[in-house]
Write a protein that holds these residues in place. Structure first.
Motif, PDB file in Angstrom:
ATOM      1  N   GLY A  20     -32.963  18.542  -4.205  1.00 53.38           N
ATOM      2  CA  GLY A  20     -32.149  18.147  -5.346  1.00 53.38           C
ATOM      3  C   GLY A  20     -32.842  17.161  -6.260  1.00 53.38           C
ATOM      4  O   GLY A  20     -33.975  16.732  -6.023  1.00 53.38           O
ATOM      5  N   ASP A  21     -32.119  16.771  -7.306  1.00 56.77           N
ATOM      6  CA  ASP A  21     -32.637  15.762  -8.225  1.00 56.77           C
ATOM      7  C   ASP A  21     -32.904  14.468  -7.461  1.00 56.77           C
ATOM      8  O   ASP A  21     -32.051  13.987  -6.699  1.00 56.77           O
ATOM      9  CB  ASP A  21     -31.631  15.482  -9.344  1.00 56.77           C
ATOM     10  N   GLY A  22     -34.081  13.888  -7.675  1.00 52.34           N
ATOM     11  CA  GLY A  22     -34.420  12.630  -7.009  1.00 52.34           C
ATOM     12  C   GLY A  22     -34.808  12.775  -5.558  1.00 52.34           C
ATOM     13  O   GLY A  22     -35.011  11.767  -4.864  1.00 52.34           O
ATOM     14  N   GLU A  23     -34.929  14.013  -5.085  1.00 50.48           N
ATOM     15  CA  GLU A  23     -35.375  14.268  -3.711  1.00 50.48           C
ATOM     16  C   GLU A  23     -36.771  14.894  -3.743  1.00 50.48           C
ATOM     17  O   GLU A  23     -37.146  15.540  -4.728  1.00 50.48           O
ATOM     18  CB  GLU A  23     -34.382  15.172  -2.990  1.00 50.48           C
ATOM     19  N   PHE A  24     -37.529  14.692  -2.670  1.00 55.02           N
ATOM     20  CA  PHE A  24     -38.928  15.117  -2.649  1.00 55.02           C
ATOM     21  C   PHE A  24     -39.247  15.960  -1.420  1.00 55.02           C
ATOM     22  O   PHE A  24     -38.545  15.912  -0.399  1.00 55.02           O
ATOM     23  CB  PHE A  24     -39.857  13.893  -2.641  1.00 55.02           C
ATOM     24  N   ILE A  38     -41.402   6.609 -14.673  1.00 51.85           N
ATOM     25  CA  ILE A  38     -42.146   6.925 -13.448  1.00 51.85           C
ATOM     26  C   ILE A  38     -42.242   8.440 -13.323  1.00 51.85           C
ATOM     27  O   ILE A  38     -41.227   9.151 -13.386  1.00 51.85           O
ATOM     28  CB  ILE A  38     -41.422   6.351 -12.209  1.00 51.85           C
ATOM     29  N   TYR A  39     -43.454   8.937 -13.136  1.00 48.29           N
ATOM     30  CA  TYR A  39     -43.715  10.375 -13.007  1.00 48.29           C
ATOM     31  C   TYR A  39     -44.251  10.641 -11.608  1.00 48.29           C
ATOM     32  O   TYR A  39     -45.213  10.006 -11.173  1.00 48.29           O
ATOM     33  CB  TYR A  39     -44.734  10.833 -14.049  1.00 48.29           C
ATOM     34  N   VAL A  40     -43.632  11.604 -10.920  1.00 44.24           N
ATOM     35  CA  VAL A  40     -44.000  11.881  -9.530  1.00 44.24           C
ATOM     36  C   VAL A  40     -44.374  13.348  -9.372  1.00 44.24           C
ATOM     37  O   VAL A  40     -43.625  14.240  -9.795  1.00 44.24           O
ATOM     38  CB  VAL A  40     -42.842  11.543  -8.565  1.00 44.24           C
ATOM     39  N   ASN A  94     -42.335  20.761  -3.617  1.00 47.41           N
ATOM     40  CA  ASN A  94     -41.219  21.305  -4.390  1.00 47.41           C
ATOM     41  C   ASN A  94     -41.740  21.944  -5.677  1.00 47.41           C
ATOM     42  O   ASN A  94     -40.948  22.409  -6.502  1.00 47.41           O
ATOM     43  CB  ASN A  94     -40.182  20.223  -4.736  1.00 47.41           C
ATOM     44  N   PHE A  95     -43.059  21.893  -5.852  1.00 40.92           N
ATOM     45  CA  PHE A  95     -43.751  22.577  -6.960  1.00 40.92           C
ATOM     46  C   PHE A  95     -43.206  22.147  -8.322  1.00 40.92           C
ATOM     47  O   PHE A  95     -42.961  22.964  -9.204  1.00 40.92           O
ATOM     48  CB  PHE A  95     -43.639  24.105  -6.796  1.00 40.92           C
ATOM     49  N   ARG A  96     -43.073  20.821  -8.478  1.00 44.62           N
ATOM     50  CA  ARG A  96     -42.497  20.322  -9.725  1.00 44.62           C
ATOM     51  C   ARG A  96     -42.931  18.880  -9.972  1.00 44.62           C
ATOM     52  O   ARG A  96     -43.530  18.230  -9.105  1.00 44.62           O
ATOM     53  CB  ARG A  96     -40.966  20.389  -9.674  1.00 44.62           C
ATOM     54  N   VAL A  97     -42.600  18.408 -11.159  1.00 40.47           N
ATOM     55  CA  VAL A  97     -42.784  17.007 -11.527  1.00 40.47           C
ATOM     56  C   VAL A  97     -41.402  16.421 -11.782  1.00 40.47           C
ATOM     57  O   VAL A  97     -40.562  17.046 -12.448  1.00 40.47           O
ATOM     58  CB  VAL A  97     -43.653  16.877 -12.794  1.00 40.47           C
ATOM     59  N   GLN A  98     -41.157  15.229 -11.254  1.00 42.64           N
ATOM     60  CA  GLN A  98     -39.895  14.545 -11.509  1.00 42.64           C
ATOM     61  C   GLN A  98     -40.165  13.255 -12.281  1.00 42.64           C
ATOM     62  O   GLN A  98     -41.186  12.590 -12.075  1.00 42.64           O
ATOM     63  CB  GLN A  98     -39.152  14.233 -10.210  1.00 42.64           C
ATOM     64  N   PHE A 152     -39.504  19.202 -14.248  1.00 40.45           N
ATOM     65  CA  PHE A 152     -39.959  20.509 -14.725  1.00 40.45           C
ATOM     66  C   PHE A 152     -40.935  21.086 -13.714  1.00 40.45           C
ATOM     67  O   PHE A 152     -41.541  20.374 -12.928  1.00 40.45           O
ATOM     68  CB  PHE A 152     -40.594  20.417 -16.117  1.00 40.45           C
ATOM     69  N   GLY A 153     -41.061  22.408 -13.771  1.00 41.73           N
ATOM     70  CA  GLY A 153     -41.975  23.105 -12.886  1.00 41.73           C
ATOM     71  C   GLY A 153     -41.260  23.938 -11.840  1.00 41.73           C
ATOM     72  O   GLY A 153     -40.118  23.669 -11.468  1.00 41.73           O
ATOM     73  N   LYS A 154     -41.962  24.970 -11.395  1.00 40.70           N
ATOM     74  CA  LYS A 154     -41.465  25.828 -10.326  1.00 40.70           C
ATOM     75  C   LYS A 154     -42.665  26.503  -9.690  1.00 40.70           C
ATOM     76  O   LYS A 154     -43.759  26.546 -10.250  1.00 40.70           O
ATOM     77  CB  LYS A 154     -40.501  26.885 -10.869  1.00 40.70           C
ATOM     78  N   ALA A 155     -42.479  27.006  -8.482  1.00 39.13           N
ATOM     79  CA  ALA A 155     -43.563  27.696  -7.793  1.00 39.13           C
ATOM     80  C   ALA A 155     -43.912  28.979  -8.521  1.00 39.13           C
ATOM     81  O   ALA A 155     -43.035  29.679  -9.030  1.00 39.13           O
ATOM     82  CB  ALA A 155     -43.169  28.004  -6.355  1.00 39.13           C
TER      83      ALA A 155
END
Length: 351
Positions: free
Chosen positions: A217-221, A235-237, A242-246, A258-261
């Motif tokens: 989910g949002d804010g989960e890694f 802050i960029y992670v 999860n094949f994304r940037v949060q 954004f991003g997806k596998a």
């Protein structure tokens, strides 16, 4: 004069002559001509507007114009001192004065390249003890460089120091990887990959908060790797598996992602290094794509530079990225399996 002394003089004379010749062999005009003959590399190619310019790459000190003096060569010859090269660069940071630091687990330390003072050192711990897995770096107050070693913990290189010192955190990450310092709020962010969390420390290295837990989910890694903070303290992670940037605010509020596998343009395969330039563009190093992808603040794909290979502008499992310089547009990418760092410049303007 005995034969032994006589031959020693001859050998020394030959050695000195060799060193003089070798020191003069780097013909500046020839090198400049070769550089001038190199094709200017930009992305995207014409007829599109150029936005990324390849500047240089470096594997060793001489690639940055750092050379040993005559007497240094003599001392190194007789002492058996070997030249130092990049072996497996994982991350890179650069100060505004031109000093570049490269985290290199293959060499067991941190390279410090100082072109202005014509110096290159491989820094280690006290008593020349090597680091094991230095994978992340960031620049803190007074140009201190913080280092995250995923095996040993967190360390620092103070301004002008030739030895790496440990940092005593209130609570060490289980596996610290990416690290970033927010100069505005004086906070140190460390990615704890095994805890699927970003740990937050103040300047006294007290644990003052955390972001995330394992999940989708949002804010989960899911095994995050690298982190970056911009001038606005966002802050960029790189949420790698999860094949994304949060993206988060300085308060830890989830702003977006954004991003997806996938293997298509704009998808994420194995996001690692992440950084932003002075225009707010977001750069994501994708190790398995062997490329750097650029996005806007809304996560819209803009362009890609790089592909698999060993030529200029190509990558082989790149990892870390740093963007700095006086204009905030100089891009350093640790091209790990090509044993080098490549340097680019964003030349495309605000759009």
């Amino acid at each position: 004069m005995t034969c032994k002394k006589y031959y020693s003089v001859i050998i020394f004379t030959i050695l000195v002559g060799f060193l003089i010749l070798s020191g003069c062999s780097g013909n500046t005009k020839t090198d400049d001509m070769k550089n001038a003959e190199k094709k200017v590399m930009v992305w995207p190619e014409k007829p599109a507007k150029a936005r990324i310019l390849f500047k240089r790459s470096f594997h060793e000190a001489k690639d940055l114009g750092i050379s040993k003096g005559f007497f240094r060569k003599i001392v190194d010859f007789f002492s058996g001192e070997k030249d130092i090269y990049l072996v497996k660069p994982m991350d890179v940071v650069a100060l505004d004065n031109g000093i570049v630091f490269v985290a290199d687990p293959g060499a067991g330390g941190i390279h410090r390249f100082n072109p202005e003072d014509n110096e290159h050192h491989l820094l280690k711990l006290e008593d020349d003890v090597p680091l094991v897995t230095p994978v992340g770096m960031t620049i803190g107050p007074n140009n201190v460089v913080y280092i995250s070693d995923s095996t040993l913990g967190v360390f620092k290189i103070e301004k002008g120091a030739d030895v790496i010192k440990p940092v005593k955190l209130e609570l060490d990450p289980r596996q610290g990887t990416g690290i970033s310092y927010d100069k505005k709020n004086h906070l140190l962010y460390i990615v704890d990959t095994l805890e699927h969390e970003i740990k937050i420390y103040n300047d006294s290295f007290e644990l003052v908060g955390g972001i995330g837990k394992r999940g989708l989910g949002d804010g989960e890694f899911n095994y995050p790797t690298m982190v970056w903070t911009d001038a606005r303290s966002n802050i960029y992670v790189a949420d790698s598996l999860n094949f994304r940037v949060q993206i988060f605010s300085s308060d830890g509020e989830h702003i977006g992602q954004f991003g997806k596998a996938g293997m298509s343009t704009g998808s994420q395969s194995r996001p690692k290094g992440i950084a932003t330039d002075s225009f707010g563009h977001i750069y994501v190093v994708d190790s398995l794509f062997h490329a750097v992808q650029v996005f806007d603040q809304q996560g819209r794909y803009l362009l890609t530079f790089g592909e698999q290979g060993s030529e200029d502008g190509q990558f082989w499992l790149p990892t870390g990225i740093f963007i700095g310089g006086k204009r905030g547009t100089t891009i350093y990418v640790s091209d790990s399996f090509n044993k080098r760092v490549q340097v680019f410049d964003y030349i495309g303007g605000a759009s």
